[in-house]
Design an enzyme around this catalytic site. Structure first.
Site, PDB file in Angstrom:
ATOM      1  N   GLU A 167       6.202  16.558 -14.759  1.00  0.00           N
ATOM      2  CA  GLU A 167       4.816  16.844 -14.384  1.00  0.00           C
ATOM      3  C   GLU A 167       4.369  18.108 -15.115  1.00  0.00           C
ATOM      4  OE1 GLU A 167       2.428  17.816 -10.189  1.00  0.00           O
ATOM      5  OE2 GLU A 167       4.539  18.389 -10.432  1.00  0.00           O
TER       6      GLU A 167
ATOM      7  N   LYS B 238      -1.782  10.624  -9.821  1.00  0.00           N
ATOM      8  CA  LYS B 238      -1.170  10.933  -8.532  1.00  0.00           C
ATOM      9  C   LYS B 238      -2.083  10.491  -7.389  1.00  0.00           C
ATOM     10  CE  LYS B 238       1.185  14.796  -6.217  1.00  0.00           C
ATOM     11  NZ  LYS B 238       1.496  16.242  -6.303  1.00  0.00           N
TER      12      LYS B 238
ATOM     13  N   CYS C 241       6.045  14.499  -8.263  1.00  0.00           N
ATOM     14  CA  CYS C 241       6.353  15.695  -7.484  1.00  0.00           C
ATOM     15  C   CYS C 241       6.463  15.406  -5.988  1.00  0.00           C
ATOM     16  CB  CYS C 241       5.305  16.772  -7.771  1.00  0.00           C
ATOM     17  SG  CYS C 241       5.833  18.444  -7.270  1.00  0.00           S
TER      18      CYS C 241
END
Length: 577
Positions: free
Chosen positions: A270, A330, A387
Site C-alpha cells: 500500500e 479500498k 491494510c
C-alpha cells in the site's frame, strides 16, 4: 443454618483483577505472543465479575477493556496523538463494559448457573457477541483485539478453518470462563480436575484438524518488495518520489536475485508509490522500467484524487509496456485514520481531526483482481484487501467466494514506528490464511512482510524498517473451507443466542417483580442475600431481598451487591449438625 458472612475481599479489588486480566490478555497477542495468557486474562475477568451488581460489573468490564486496549492499540498514539488513541481505547472499553453488565443479568438464569459448563458457555456467547458488535459498529466497526487474533499459529487457531474467527474467539472465551469458575468458586477436587481436563482438551482438540495446503489449480510465482522509508513516522511520505524510488530500486534488486521473466507478478505495498502513476508520467515511466527489468507485472499501491474531491486508496496492476490493466479501491477506509466522520463536531474537542485533510472515499467492488499468467494460459484471481481490511472477515470471504485463489495484503505501517501494529496485522493475515485455505502474502512498506502457507505457517518474513525482497511459489487453491461456506452464520448464531439469553434474563426479572413486590433492604441499604424455599422439595436458592436471584454454582459461594458471601444450600447442608 449459619448466617451469611461478610466477604473477606473488598469490592474494589475486583478492579485490580480486571486490570490484570486486560494486561495479561494483551500479552497473548504479538509482539509478546504468549497465547495461553488469553485464557487466564478472560478467567480473571470472570472472577472480577463475581458481584451481583450490573452497574459495578459494567465498571469492572470497562477497567478490563481499558487496560487491554490502551496497551494493545498503543500504535494509534504513535501514529496520531494522545487524544485519538485515548478516545478509541475508551470507546472500545465501553463495549466490554456492556458485556460485563449483560453477563450479570444472564447468569441469574437458573439453568445457566446450574453447571460450570453452562456458565462458561453463556459467558462466552455474551462476550463474543459483544466482540462481534464492536467489529461492526460504530462507523463500520473496529475488529482489532478480537480474541481470535491472539491464536494464529496455535492449536486453537486451527478452528478458524471450521468456523472462522468467531469459532476461535468463542473457544478462547469458553475455556477462559471455565477456568474463571474455578477462580470464583471453592470446588471439590473432582470438579476442579474435570474443569481443568475439559479446558486442556478443548485447547488441544483443534490440533487434529487437517489443514490442506496442496495446489489445486497450479501455482503462482511471486516477488514482494519492501522498499522502506527514509524517515519513520508521519513524515515518511513528505519527500516527493522517495518511497516510489525505494520500491523501484528494490524491484531492480529483485531482478538480480531471480531470472528475468521467472515471476508471475511483483507485489508492492500500500502506498508503494507515493504518487499516482496514472496522472504523473514520470512516475508511470519509473514503474514501467522496473516492471520491464524484472519481466513481470507489478501490483502497485497508490492514491487517486478524483476531480470531484476526496481520494481513493487503490491497487493498480501495471503491465510492462501497457500500463494499468486492473484496479481495486479500498472498500473500508479506516474512520479517523483515513477519513473523519463528524469532523465539524469533533473539531471542538481536538484539532487532531485535521491531520486527515482529504477524506478517503470507499470503493464499491469486491477485493478481487485478475492477473494474466501466460504460462498457465489463464487469469489468476487475487484476493486483494488493503491494510486494515484484513481485520474485516466479510471482505476476505467475499473475495474468496468470488474466486480468489490466493490472498494479497498490501499494507503501509510507516506511521506506527516500532510498535506491534505490523506483527498484529501479520497474525490476522495468518488467521485469514487458515480461515480461507489460501496462501497469503502480506507486503509492507517498512515491514513486517511475510509469505504465509494456507495452514497459517509463516514461510518467509522481513524485519521492521529494512529494505528487503521476497520470492516464493504459492499454491493456488479453489476449494472452499467450512468457514467460508458457513459465511455469516457463526456470528449470527452467537449474537442471536446471546440476545435470547439476555431477553430471557430480562423476562425473568420482570416476572419476579410481578409475582412479588420489591422489598427494601434493611436500613435502605444495598440488597442483601436471603433464602427462599424452592418448590417440590428442591434445595433452596439464594435470592436478593428485592426478589432477584443471586447467581451461584453448586457447592460454591456467591457474592451479593453489598459484598456478602452466601453459602449455597449444599454447603449449608454439609455444615448443619
Amino acid at each position: 443454618m449459619p448466617a451469611p458472612s461478610r466477604a473477606a475481599v473488598p469490592r474494589w479489588t475486583t478492579l485490580v483483577e480486571a486490570i490484570a486480566g486486560g494486561l495479561l490478555t494483551n500479552a497473548a497477542f504479538p509482539d509478546a505472543g504468549l497465547w495461553p495468557l488469553a485464557f487466564l486474562g478472560v478467567a480473571l475477568l470472570v472472577r472480577a465479575l463475581r458481584f451481583d451488581d450490573a452497574r459495578w460489573a459494567a465498571l469492572v468490564g470497562f477497567a478490563w477493556g481499558l487496560a487491554f486496549f490502551a496497551v494493545h492499540i498503543e500504535w494509534a498514539r504513535e501514529a496520531t496523538a494522545v487524544v485519538p488513541w485515548l478516545a478509541l481505547s475508551l470507546m472500545e472499553s465501553l463495549f466490554v463494559a456492556g458485556a460485563g453488565a449483560a453477563w450479570v443479568w444472564v447468569r441469574r438464569l437458573r439453568w445457566v448457573r446450574r453447571t460450570a459448563a453452562g456458565q462458561a458457555l453463556a459467558f462466552a456467547l455474551v462476550f463474543v457477541a459483544v466482540e462481534q458488535a464492536r467489529t461492526e459498529y460504530p462507523f463500520g466497526g473496529f475488529p482489532w483485539g478480537r480474541l481470535a487474533f491472539s491464536q494464529a499459529g496455535t492449536p486453537v487457531g486451527r478452528a478458524a478453518w471450521l468456523g472462522g474467527e468467531v469459532a476461535v474467539s468463542l473457544l478462547v472465551a469458553f475455556v477462559g470462563a471455565l477456568l474463571g469458575t474455578l477462580l470464583v468458586a471453592r470446588r471439590a477436587l473432582p470438579a476442579v480436575l474435570a474443569c481443568a481436563a475439559t479446558a486442556v482438551t478443548l485447547v488441544a482438540a483443534p490440533a487434529v484438524i487437517r489443514l490442506p495446503t496442496a495446489a489445486q489449480a497450479g501455482d503462482l510465482r511471486i516477488g514482494a518488495v519492501q522498499g522502506n522509508v527514509g524517515e519513520p513516522g508521519l513524515g515518511a511520505f513528505e519527500n516527493r518520489g522517495e518511497v516510489l524510488g525505494n520500491h523501484v530500486r528494490g524491484t531492480i534488486a529483485l531482478s538480480r536475485e531471480v531470472p528475468v521473466g521467472s515471476l508471475d507478478v511483483v507485489l508492492w505495498p500500500e502506498n508503494g508509490s507515493d504518487l499516482d502513476p496514472q496522472t504523473a508520467r514520470d512516475v508511470g515511466a519509473a514503474i514501467d522500467r522496473a516492471a520491464t527489468a524484472v519481466g513481470a507485472p507489478i501490483l502497485v499501491g497508490a492514491q487517486e484524487y478524483p476531480a470531484a474531491g476526496g481520494r481513493y486508496n487503490v491497487l493498480l496492476l501495471w503491465e510492462p509496456g501497457v500500463g494499468v490493466v486492473d484496479r481495486y479501491a479500498k472498500q473500508h477506509p479506516a474512520p479517523f485514520g483515513e477519513y473523519v466522520p463528524l469532523r465539524s463536531t469533533l473539531r471542538t474537542f481536538s484539532d487532531q481531526v485535521d491531520r486527515v485533510q482529504t477524506d478517503m472515499l470507499a470503493g464499491d467492488s469486491v477485493a478481487l483482481m485478475r492477473l494474466p499468467v501466460a504460462r498457465l494460459g489463464r487469469d489468476v484471481p487475487l484476493g486483494t484487501v488493503i491494510c486494515f481490511e484484513v481485520a474485516y472477515e466479510p471482505l476476505i470471504r467475499a473475495a474468496v467466494e468470488a474466486g480468489a485463489q490466493v490472498l494479497v495484503v498490501p499494507t503501509n505501517n510507516a506511521s506506527f514506528g516500532y510498535t506491534a501494529e505490523s506483527t498484529q496485522q501479520l497474525a490476522m493475515s495468518r488467521l485469514r490464511a487458515i480461515e480461507t485455505g489460501r496462501a497469503t502474502v502480506q507486503v509492507s512498506t517498512v515491514g513486517v512482510s511475510g509469505v504465509i502457507a494456507p495452514d497459517g505457517r509463516v514461510l518467509q518474513r522481513t524485519e521492521l524498517f529494512t529494505a528487503d525482497q521476497l520470492a516464493a511459489t504459492l499454491p493456488l487453491r479453489t476449494s472452499l473451507t467450512p468457514a467460508v461456506r458457513l459465511g455469516a452464520w457463526p456470528a449470527a448464531v452467537v449474537v442471536g443466542s446471546a440476545a435470547l439469553l439476555l431477553a430471557a434474563a430480562v423476562g425473568m426479572r420482570l416476572a419476579e417483580r410481578r409475582r412479588r413486590p420489591a422489598a427494601a433492604a434493611p436500613g435502605g441499604g444495598a440488597p442483601r442475600a436471603v433464602s427462599e424455599p424452592a418448590a417440590s422439595g428442591a434445595a433452596s436458592e439464594p435470592v436478593r431481598a428485592d426478589g432477584g436471584t443471586v447467581p451461584r454454582t453448586d457447592g460454591d459461594a456467591v457474592v451479593t451487591a453489598d459484598g456478602d458471601a452466601v453459602a449455597t444450600a449444599e454447603r449449608r447442608a454439609s455444615a448443619a449438625p
